[in-house]
Design a protein around this motif. Structure first.
Motif, PDB file in Angstrom:
ATOM      1  N   PHE A 285     -10.941  34.438 -17.094  1.00 30.99           N
ATOM      2  CA  PHE A 285     -11.271  34.168 -18.615  1.00 30.99           C
ATOM      3  C   PHE A 285     -11.097  35.387 -19.634  1.00 30.99           C
ATOM      4  O   PHE A 285     -11.405  36.467 -19.170  1.00 30.99           O
ATOM      5  CB  PHE A 285     -12.747  33.869 -18.748  1.00 30.99           C
ATOM      6  N   LEU A 286     -10.217  35.186 -20.529  1.00 32.58           N
ATOM      7  CA  LEU A 286      -9.770  35.992 -21.276  1.00 32.58           C
ATOM      8  C   LEU A 286     -10.146  35.850 -22.776  1.00 32.58           C
ATOM      9  O   LEU A 286     -10.004  34.539 -23.132  1.00 32.58           O
ATOM     10  CB  LEU A 286      -8.289  36.228 -21.506  1.00 32.58           C
ATOM     11  N   ALA A 287     -10.311  36.967 -23.749  1.00 32.90           N
ATOM     12  CA  ALA A 287     -10.585  36.549 -25.132  1.00 32.90           C
ATOM     13  C   ALA A 287     -10.031  37.687 -25.947  1.00 32.90           C
ATOM     14  O   ALA A 287     -10.123  38.869 -25.535  1.00 32.90           O
ATOM     15  CB  ALA A 287     -12.153  36.670 -25.332  1.00 32.90           C
ATOM     16  N   SER A 292      -4.667  39.764 -34.315  1.00 31.41           N
ATOM     17  CA  SER A 292      -3.350  39.988 -33.797  1.00 31.41           C
ATOM     18  C   SER A 292      -3.206  39.246 -32.320  1.00 31.41           C
ATOM     19  O   SER A 292      -4.277  39.348 -31.614  1.00 31.41           O
ATOM     20  CB  SER A 292      -2.808  41.281 -33.771  1.00 31.41           C
ATOM     21  N   SER A 293      -2.270  38.417 -32.200  1.00 34.76           N
ATOM     22  CA  SER A 293      -2.027  37.862 -30.687  1.00 34.76           C
ATOM     23  C   SER A 293      -1.903  38.930 -29.627  1.00 34.76           C
ATOM     24  O   SER A 293      -1.571  39.982 -29.747  1.00 34.76           O
ATOM     25  CB  SER A 293      -0.559  37.143 -30.844  1.00 34.76           C
ATOM     26  N   ALA A 294      -2.521  38.621 -28.505  1.00 32.62           N
ATOM     27  CA  ALA A 294      -2.232  39.438 -27.364  1.00 32.62           C
ATOM     28  C   ALA A 294      -1.355  39.187 -26.362  1.00 32.62           C
ATOM     29  O   ALA A 294      -1.056  37.692 -26.142  1.00 32.62           O
ATOM     30  CB  ALA A 294      -3.699  39.447 -26.702  1.00 32.62           C
ATOM     31  N   GLN A 320      -8.434  35.917 -32.005  1.00 33.45           N
ATOM     32  CA  GLN A 320      -9.534  35.205 -32.117  1.00 33.45           C
ATOM     33  C   GLN A 320      -9.672  33.653 -31.485  1.00 33.45           C
ATOM     34  O   GLN A 320      -9.847  32.705 -31.930  1.00 33.45           O
ATOM     35  CB  GLN A 320      -9.804  34.814 -33.689  1.00 33.45           C
ATOM     36  N   SER A 321      -9.136  34.017 -30.218  1.00 31.22           N
ATOM     37  CA  SER A 321      -9.277  32.904 -29.240  1.00 31.22           C
ATOM     38  C   SER A 321      -9.475  33.259 -27.836  1.00 31.22           C
ATOM     39  O   SER A 321      -9.279  34.598 -27.518  1.00 31.22           O
ATOM     40  CB  SER A 321      -7.981  31.991 -29.426  1.00 31.22           C
ATOM     41  N   SER A 341      -2.797  44.921 -22.121  1.00 34.21           N
ATOM     42  CA  SER A 341      -2.581  44.210 -23.179  1.00 34.21           C
ATOM     43  C   SER A 341      -2.172  45.054 -24.372  1.00 34.21           C
ATOM     44  O   SER A 341      -2.561  46.306 -24.546  1.00 34.21           O
ATOM     45  CB  SER A 341      -3.856  43.254 -23.696  1.00 34.21           C
ATOM     46  N   ASN A 342      -1.322  44.488 -25.573  1.00 28.85           N
ATOM     47  CA  ASN A 342      -1.236  45.467 -26.614  1.00 28.85           C
ATOM     48  C   ASN A 342      -2.311  45.535 -27.535  1.00 28.85           C
ATOM     49  O   ASN A 342      -2.100  46.282 -28.539  1.00 28.85           O
ATOM     50  CB  ASN A 342       0.248  44.596 -27.126  1.00 28.85           C
ATOM     51  N   VAL A 343      -3.319  44.494 -27.440  1.00 29.43           N
ATOM     52  CA  VAL A 343      -4.461  44.670 -28.438  1.00 29.43           C
ATOM     53  C   VAL A 343      -5.655  44.716 -27.633  1.00 29.43           C
ATOM     54  O   VAL A 343      -5.525  44.077 -26.439  1.00 29.43           O
ATOM     55  CB  VAL A 343      -4.499  43.537 -29.283  1.00 29.43           C
ATOM     56  N   PRO A 344      -6.690  45.111 -27.855  1.00 25.92           N
ATOM     57  CA  PRO A 344      -7.883  44.974 -27.076  1.00 25.92           C
ATOM     58  C   PRO A 344      -8.364  43.475 -26.855  1.00 25.92           C
ATOM     59  O   PRO A 344      -8.251  42.698 -27.657  1.00 25.92           O
ATOM     60  CB  PRO A 344      -9.142  45.682 -28.144  1.00 25.92           C
ATOM     61  N   VAL A 345      -8.901  43.318 -25.594  1.00 29.29           N
ATOM     62  CA  VAL A 345      -9.185  42.001 -24.897  1.00 29.29           C
ATOM     63  C   VAL A 345     -10.493  42.063 -24.076  1.00 29.29           C
ATOM     64  O   VAL A 345     -10.655  43.242 -23.581  1.00 29.29           O
ATOM     65  CB  VAL A 345      -8.131  41.374 -24.320  1.00 29.29           C
TER      66      VAL A 345
END
Length: 491
Positions: A285-287, A292-294, A320-321, A341-345
């Motif tokens: 499960f990822l959020a 910005s898209s991950a 935001q998904s 990831s390129n952005v925090p998840v």
């Protein structure tokens, strides 16, 4: 090589891992020279909060007091451990007497009672419990909600201002989702709860300004928010004060409820330890809470080394998904997941098993030691510790602690296991020889000097590898570091 020996005192079930100690400073009469070294001081206080037992009945809490303090028993700093009720906000309950743990090193499985309504009709009411330790008994404290056998189900959490949980929505097998908010402090907390699903940020799931009164529990149902979704990511954030939080889900397929362990805050790199082989594929499960898209890369750390289950492909996630990815490529190999990831998840893994299954979550590497209090073997149950060293090699001491069959003495056994760089190793653990039959035992996980970062989880299986419990290992400190201090001089 495993050695078993008998030492005085008994041990096991809340384990002690500290969230804090306090040092008081005074201003000298004359300016003092700068402190040039970091000082290590013993932890002298620790606090946790245990959620209400599902169904509202009494609940066992596994406890080991003073597991990280040498010679705590009989010491002037021995201190104590007390469990105090956190009744539901707005309910009129009869006062509940505190539950006190035995002395340092004592093995016990404490039963905390359900709340009793003060109304004439009476009846049991679910309530949380705070766990407060002082003195040497605060060192390496770890409290866990357990089953009647002593098998831990979920850690009793540390209070915080920001907490994250991920798991399935109703389209992915969840029937009911319940959030418990517990305030162990004397200041009322103001809490915002945000929910992200595979459909995006849920407006229906955003609940701001929830007041959690001092020393009380607030319970929220999130089932309606999860309706129609495959994934739910829950953020609990406080604008005033702090809370501990827990989430549990019942399965639409029946069986016992499953706790979602708290996972690490969103980051560009995460490690999820303790994914055992199972009869069917685990799920990731990822959020992505940002705008910005991950682009997420997944690397499995297995007994054979690094492995990319999705090859060169990334898991793409809109901002935001939340999303779910089956880990079918892992096959029957135990693993940890390294997620970049390129952005925090944020991330969590569900392993199919009893009921809804068992979850493991992103954790930090072990600092000093970690303790898992509630472990059992026998009657078809088997316990193991999954150790992963993503970077440099490590050597880890595993120490099992249990109560002797007679005399109340403490039994220990230990083994040192090497973990190759970039590999996962699974080590079986059992109660020390001579332990009281059927009693739970604790496991202390200690990376030795010179080891690279180590991530770990305790895994319990039933019969033919049916997963019944996973506890991601969290650091349980005996000491904390005080940085160098320079006194400010008056002008």
């Amino acid at each position: 090589m495993r050695a078993a020996h008998l030492v005085p005192a008994g041990a096991v079930l809340i384990a002690l891992g500290a969230i804090g100690g306090a040092a008081q400073l005074y201003h000298p009469a004359a300016p003092a020279p700068a402190a040039t070294v970091t000082r290590q001081v013993a932890v002298t206080s620790a606090a946790r909060a245990c959620p209400p037992a599902p169904g509202g009945g009494p609940g066992p809490v596994a406890l080991v007091a003073g597991a990280g303090s040498a010679g705590a028993a009989g010491s002037a700093m021995a201190g104590g451990v007390e469990l105090t009720a956190l009744p539901p906000a707005g309910e009129s309950l009869r006062p509940a007497a505190p539950v006190r743990a035995p002395g340092a090193g004592a093995v016990d499985l404490l039963t905390v009672p359900a709340g009793a309504s003060a109304s004439k009709k009476g009846g049991a009411v679910a309530q949380g419990w705070s766990v407060a330790a002082s003195g040497a008994m605060a060192q390496a404290m770890e409290a866990e909600v357990a089953q009647s056998s002593g098998l831990a189900s979920v850690r009793c959490g540390e209070p915080s201002s920001d907490l994250w949980f991920l798991g399935p929505g109703q389209q992915n097998g969840a029937a009911q989702i319940q959030l418990d908010l517990m305030n162990i402090d004397s200041l009322a907390a103001s809490v915002d709860v945000s929910v992200i699903t595979d459909a995006g940020q849920s407006q229906a799931g955003h609940d701001s300004g929830i007041t959690v009164p001092p020393h009380q529990t607030v319970t929220q149902s999130l089932s309606s928010v999860a309706s129609g979704s495959s994934v739910v990511a829950i953020e609990v954030h406080t604008s005033i004060g702090r809370v501990a939080a827990d989430v549990y889900e019942t399965s639409s397929h029946g069986g016992p409820a499953s706790w979602l362990p708290g996972t690490a805050a969103p980051a560009a790199r995460l490690v999820i330890p303790g994914i055992p082989p199972s009869g069917s594929a685990a799920g990731l499960f990822l959020a992505d809470p940002g705008i910005s898209s991950a682009k997420v890369t997944v690397v499995a750390i297995t007994p054979q080394g690094h492995y990319r289950p999705f090859g060169a492909q990334t898991v793409d996630l809109p901002g935001q998904s939340a999303s779910y990815v089956a880990l079918t490529p892992l096959g029957g190999s135990p693993a940890a997941l390294e997620i970049t990831s390129n952005v925090p998840v944020a991330a969590e893994v569900l392993v199919p098993g009893s009921g809804a299954g068992a979850f493991t979550a992103a954790t930090a590497p072990i600092s000093e030691q970690a303790v898992v209090a509630g472990n059992t073997t026998g009657s078809g149950l088997a316990a193991s510790v999954a150790l992963s060293a993503p970077a440099a090699a490590a050597r880890v001491r595993l120490t099992e602690i249990a109560q002797a069959g007679s005399g109340g003495a403490r039994l220990t056994s230990s083994q040192v296991v090497p973990v190759k760089a970039g590999h996962t190793l699974v080590a079986p653990v059992t109660a020390p020889r001579g332990a009281r039959h059927g009693s739970p035992f604790a496991v202390v996980i200690t990376p030795l000097a010179g080891s690279g970062p180590v991530y770990a989880a305790r895994v319990e299986t039933q019969g033919q590898n049916t997963i019944v419990s996973i506890i991601p290992a969290a650091s349980a400190l005996s000491t904390i570091s005080l940085p160098p201090v320079r006194w400010a001089q008056s002008p």
